[in-house]
Design an enzyme around this catalytic site. Structure first.
Site, PDB file in Angstrom:
ATOM      1  N   HIS A 390       0.826  -1.202   0.000  1.00  0.00           N
ATOM      2  CA  HIS A 390       0.000   0.000   0.000  1.00  0.00           C
ATOM      3  C   HIS A 390       0.862   1.256   0.000  1.00  0.00           C
ATOM      4  O   HIS A 390       2.057   1.207   0.288  1.00  0.00           O
ATOM      5  CB  HIS A 390      -0.938   0.000   1.217  1.00  0.00           C
ATOM      6  CG  HIS A 390      -0.206  -0.111   2.508  1.00  0.00           C
ATOM      7  ND1 HIS A 390      -0.009  -1.300   3.165  1.00  0.00           N
ATOM      8  CD2 HIS A 390       0.429   0.823   3.230  1.00  0.00           C
ATOM      9  CE1 HIS A 390       0.706  -1.084   4.246  1.00  0.00           C
ATOM     10  NE2 HIS A 390       0.999   0.200   4.314  1.00  0.00           N
ATOM     11  N   ARG A 478       4.422  13.485   5.239  1.00  0.00           N
ATOM     12  CA  ARG A 478       5.465  12.617   4.672  1.00  0.00           C
ATOM     13  C   ARG A 478       4.814  11.948   3.483  1.00  0.00           C
ATOM     14  O   ARG A 478       3.591  11.784   3.471  1.00  0.00           O
ATOM     15  CB  ARG A 478       5.791  11.606   5.762  1.00  0.00           C
ATOM     16  CG  ARG A 478       6.826  10.555   5.502  1.00  0.00           C
ATOM     17  CD  ARG A 478       6.913   9.691   6.754  1.00  0.00           C
ATOM     18  NE  ARG A 478       7.852   8.610   6.639  1.00  0.00           N
ATOM     19  CZ  ARG A 478       7.959   7.618   7.514  1.00  0.00           C
ATOM     20  NH1 ARG A 478       7.173   7.591   8.579  1.00  0.00           N
ATOM     21  NH2 ARG A 478       8.833   6.671   7.357  1.00  0.00           N
TER      22      ARG A 478
HETATM   23  C1  LIG Z   1       2.337  -1.912   7.785  1.00  0.00           C
HETATM   24  C2  LIG Z   1       3.241  -0.722   7.978  1.00  0.00           C
HETATM   25  C3  LIG Z   1       3.213  -0.025   9.183  1.00  0.00           C
HETATM   26  C4  LIG Z   1       4.031   1.091   9.351  1.00  0.00           C
HETATM   27  N1  LIG Z   1       3.990   1.746  10.549  1.00  0.00           N
HETATM   28  C5  LIG Z   1       4.783   2.813  10.740  1.00  0.00           C
HETATM   29  C6  LIG Z   1       4.792   3.492  11.988  1.00  0.00           C
HETATM   30  O1  LIG Z   1       4.137   3.086  12.954  1.00  0.00           O
HETATM   31  N2  LIG Z   1       5.557   4.600  12.110  1.00  0.00           N
HETATM   32  C7  LIG Z   1       6.349   5.036  11.091  1.00  0.00           C
HETATM   33  O2  LIG Z   1       7.040   6.042  11.255  1.00  0.00           O
HETATM   34  N3  LIG Z   1       6.387   4.387   9.912  1.00  0.00           N
HETATM   35  C8  LIG Z   1       5.648   3.294   9.705  1.00  0.00           C
HETATM   36  N4  LIG Z   1       5.707   2.630   8.511  1.00  0.00           N
HETATM   37  C9  LIG Z   1       6.601   3.132   7.446  1.00  0.00           C
HETATM   38  C10 LIG Z   1       8.041   2.520   7.470  1.00  0.00           C
HETATM   39  O3  LIG Z   1       7.966   1.117   7.413  1.00  0.00           O
HETATM   40  C11 LIG Z   1       8.853   2.937   8.698  1.00  0.00           C
HETATM   41  O4  LIG Z   1       8.849   4.333   8.854  1.00  0.00           O
HETATM   42  C12 LIG Z   1      10.315   2.453   8.641  1.00  0.00           C
HETATM   43  O5  LIG Z   1      10.902   2.559   9.921  1.00  0.00           O
HETATM   44  C13 LIG Z   1      11.160   3.271   7.642  1.00  0.00           C
HETATM   45  O6  LIG Z   1      12.187   2.487   7.191  1.00  0.00           O
HETATM   46  P1  LIG Z   1      13.687   2.560   7.786  1.00  0.00           P
HETATM   47  O7  LIG Z   1      13.600   2.808   9.233  1.00  0.00           O
HETATM   48  O8  LIG Z   1      14.417   1.370   7.288  1.00  0.00           O
HETATM   49  O9  LIG Z   1      14.284   3.886   7.121  1.00  0.00           O
HETATM   50  P2  LIG Z   1      14.989   4.012   5.698  1.00  0.00           P
HETATM   51  O10 LIG Z   1      14.138   3.367   4.667  1.00  0.00           O
HETATM   52  O11 LIG Z   1      16.396   3.573   5.763  1.00  0.00           O
HETATM   53  O12 LIG Z   1      14.977   5.593   5.526  1.00  0.00           O
HETATM   54  C14 LIG Z   1      13.826   6.370   5.627  1.00  0.00           C
HETATM   55  C15 LIG Z   1      14.037   7.684   4.872  1.00  0.00           C
HETATM   56  O13 LIG Z   1      15.122   8.428   5.432  1.00  0.00           O
HETATM   57  C16 LIG Z   1      16.190   8.615   4.487  1.00  0.00           C
HETATM   58  N5  LIG Z   1      17.436   8.258   5.177  1.00  0.00           N
HETATM   59  C17 LIG Z   1      17.663   7.068   5.777  1.00  0.00           C
HETATM   60  N6  LIG Z   1      18.854   7.065   6.360  1.00  0.00           N
HETATM   61  C18 LIG Z   1      19.418   8.260   6.127  1.00  0.00           C
HETATM   62  C19 LIG Z   1      20.658   8.842   6.502  1.00  0.00           C
HETATM   63  N7  LIG Z   1      21.534   8.137   7.216  1.00  0.00           N
HETATM   64  N8  LIG Z   1      20.935  10.097   6.092  1.00  0.00           N
HETATM   65  C20 LIG Z   1      20.036  10.799   5.349  1.00  0.00           C
HETATM   66  N9  LIG Z   1      18.828  10.291   4.976  1.00  0.00           N
HETATM   67  C21 LIG Z   1      18.524   9.038   5.355  1.00  0.00           C
HETATM   68  C22 LIG Z   1      15.895   7.645   3.352  1.00  0.00           C
HETATM   69  O14 LIG Z   1      16.350   8.153   2.113  1.00  0.00           O
HETATM   70  C23 LIG Z   1      14.384   7.511   3.403  1.00  0.00           C
HETATM   71  O15 LIG Z   1      13.800   8.584   2.687  1.00  0.00           O
HETATM   72  C24 LIG Z   1       4.903   1.513   8.297  1.00  0.00           C
HETATM   73  C25 LIG Z   1       4.924   0.783   7.097  1.00  0.00           C
HETATM   74  C26 LIG Z   1       4.114  -0.321   6.943  1.00  0.00           C
HETATM   75  C27 LIG Z   1       4.195  -1.076   5.654  1.00  0.00           C
END
Ligand SMILES: Cc1cc2nc3c(=O)[nH]c(=O)nc-3n(C[C@H](O)[C@H](O)[C@H](O)COP(=O)(O)OP(=O)(O)OC[C@H]3O[C@@H](n4cnc5c(N)ncnc54)[C@H](O)[C@@H]3O)c2cc1C
Length: 535
Positions: A390, A478
């Protein structure tokens, strides 16, 4: 092999060789087999030419390697897309916004540098997941909680830099950030806040340092690569309890939200609250509810009110989350009940009071432990069989009952007009939540299909909803990479003055435009012309 836009195959191959000299050959990934996992598995462009596919990935293991990779990328003008753990599902996953970018994958940088359970903070590198930090704390029996996002496999740093949210009192993740280390496009290392003072003793304790505070410009941004982040943690509370407040009449939503705003803004309720109704949304098992919903012109307010009265249900409910010493939790719940007592017919349901640390057997019984600071993947088990993923549409609205009514009507009408699913009878309710202070967040999950036509239609619908929201003064907090330009375009006050300011920063900090071109609508100068709409 794909080549980044504007880069010759010769220069790209040279740059990849230089990257390999720095990080080791095995950490420069170029084969389809290695690069495909970086595609967005929830892509709304699935199997279309427009799907942004990276050309390669490079995975440094230290800040020095990041510096060198950025210097090489600057020299050859190679666009990089940074990820921490790359689990940004619903907002773009680990894929770049523009095809051909090289993914700068930081998950090998996974050191937990410090956790304090005296002043309650952690200092982490990008690859540290919620599970990693939780296990570290448990193994050492430290008395602090993390605040995980719903999927616990994400990164503490990546999530916070995208301004993600959780559910405990520390749920506004970027607000919990205290001190960062950032590598700029020219390879320079900046430490923000007190980190700029060599030998500082308060990098994770005082956010602002001296002079203009720059931390915010590195969130949702393409100005630097964050390599360390301080994050405030919550002292392990003695107790946690969720109390539910239900009110019987349609118009009761207004005093209900007002009282919740008062309780949250005064620090009496700490955790995320969510408003709900049994009437709209979800499946109906009760034939009387099914009959009301089947009414083509929608049932009247009186009919809905009669239904909830007969069933002994609330028309609206809200869950209030309390944390702290058991005595304080009990007193806060008592005070909250008083605050709602002016609403005729209000009812209260007191949840179980949990005491910490939880017994492991007790923890096993809890399907959704996230509000207790325990990372989990149970969110993927909610809602039964799913589509292929989604997209999140996520407008922020004021924290008032009037705003909830207005948004409910506006989005329910839009859903009907745009052919999205609404409950029979034309009603729907989107469950606004207090993910961030002083406002409500509405999250709509748009299905992604492995069906090109359906995805095209959904993308057009998504863009239309962004416009409809903006026409009512609501903007997204976002968004998915595929819609960053659309969302950025509605933040247009004074002929895009904010964007012009952001572009000036981009030109100063990343003159070669190597970092995440197009992120949140900010393009490097050479790609900008056609992207910035005129007011
Ligand atoms: C079912 C479901 C539930 C979810 N629930 C939540 C929730 O409760 N809360 C929430 O916040 N999100 C939620 N999400 C969204 C997402 O899954 C999370 O936010 C997740 O933690 C983001 O991925 P990540 O932590 O690996 O960050 P990444 O994918 O590594 O990065 C996130 C963003 O930050 C940038 N970035 C990453 N690292 C750096 C860096 N070192 N320097 C500069 N820029 C950087 C990346 O380019 C990207 O745009 C959900 C998604 C799904 C599918």
């Amino acid at each position: 092999m794909k080549v980044p836009p504007g880069v010759t195959p010769h220069d790209f191959s040279e740059a990849l060789n230089r990257f390999a000299d720095v990080v080791g050959k095995e950490w420069v990934l170029t084969s389809d087999e290695d690069v495909n996992p970086y595609r967005d598995s929830y892509s709304p462009f699935w199997h279309e030419d427009e799907e942004p596919v990276p050309s390669a990935a490079v995975a440094p293991s230290s800040v020095e390697q990041v510096q060198q990779v950025l210097r090489i990328a600057s020299r050859y003008k190679i666009p990089l897309w940074t990820i921490s753990t790359g689990k940004n599902l619903g907002y773009g996953g680990s894929a770049p916004l523009q095809s051909g970018n090289v993914v700068l994958d930081l998950k090998r940088m996974d050191r937990i540098i410090e956790v304090s359970d005296k002043n309650h903070y952690a200092l982490v590198e990008p690859g540290v997941s919620y599970f990693d930090l939780y296990c570290y704390i448990q193994e050492r029996k430290l008395k602090v909680w993390i605040d995980p996002a719903d999927p616990g496999w994400g990164s503490v740093l990546g999530n916070a830099c995208d301004r993600g949210g959780g559910r405990t009192p520390m749920r506004d993740h970027f607000a919990a950030v205290c001190g960062m280390e950032v590598v700029l496009a020219n390879g320079d290392i900046v430490r923000t806040g007190m980190g700029a003072l060599p030998g500082s003793k308060t990098w994770q304790q005082y956010k602002y340092g001296f002079g203009p505070s720059v931390d915010g410009i590195f969130s949702q941004s393409n100005y630097g690569v964050i390599t360390k982040m301080g994050i405030w943690l919550y002292p392990e509370p003695e107790a946690h309890m969720v109390g539910t407040v239900s009110v019987p009449k349609h118009d009761d939503l207004i005093p209900l939200v007002d009282a919740v705003a008062y309780l949250m803004n005064s620090g009496i309720v700490h955790g995320q609250t969510r408003f709900s109704t049994p009437l709209f949304g979800g499946a109906e098992e009760d034939p009387a509810l099914a009959a009301l919903r089947a009414n083509p012109g929608s049932a009247t307010t009186e009919e809905w009110e009669r239904y909830v009265a007969q069933k002994n249900l609330g028309y609206w409910s809200v869950e209030l989350s309390f944390y702290g010493p058991a005595k304080v939790v009990a007193a806060q719940w008592e005070f909250a009940r008083e605050k709602f007592s002016g609403i005729a017919g209000v009812t209260f349901q007191e949840g179980k009071t949990y005491r910490f640390p939880l017994d492991p057997k007790e923890l096993e019984q809890i399907f959704d432990p996230v509000p207790m600071g325990v990372p989990s993947l149970s969110i993927f088990g909610i809602g039964g069989p799913r589509s292929q993923g989604h997209l999140w549409f996520s407008p922020i609205i004021p924290m008032s009952g009037e705003a909830v009514f207005e948004a409910t009507k506006v989005f329910a009408d839009a859903y009907k007009d745009l052919g999205l699913p609404v409950v029979a009878g034309g009603q729907t309710f989107f469950g606004p939540a207090s993910a961030y202070p002083r406002c409500l967040l509405i999250l709509f999950g748009f299905p992604i299909e492995h069906d090109i036509e359906k995805n095209r239609k959904n993308r057009a619908t998504f863009k239309r909803l962004v416009q409809i929201a903006a026409e009512h003064g609501w903007g997204e907090y976002r968004t998915h990479t595929g819609f960053m330009q659309t969302v950025s375009n509605v933040y247009s006050y004074n002929n895009y003055a904010l964007r012009r300011c952001q572009e000036a920063l981009k030109d100063a900090l990343d003159p070669n435009g190597i970092l995440a071109p197009g992120k949140c609508g900010i393009w490097p100068k050479r790609l900008r012309q056609s992207k910035t709409p005129k007011a």
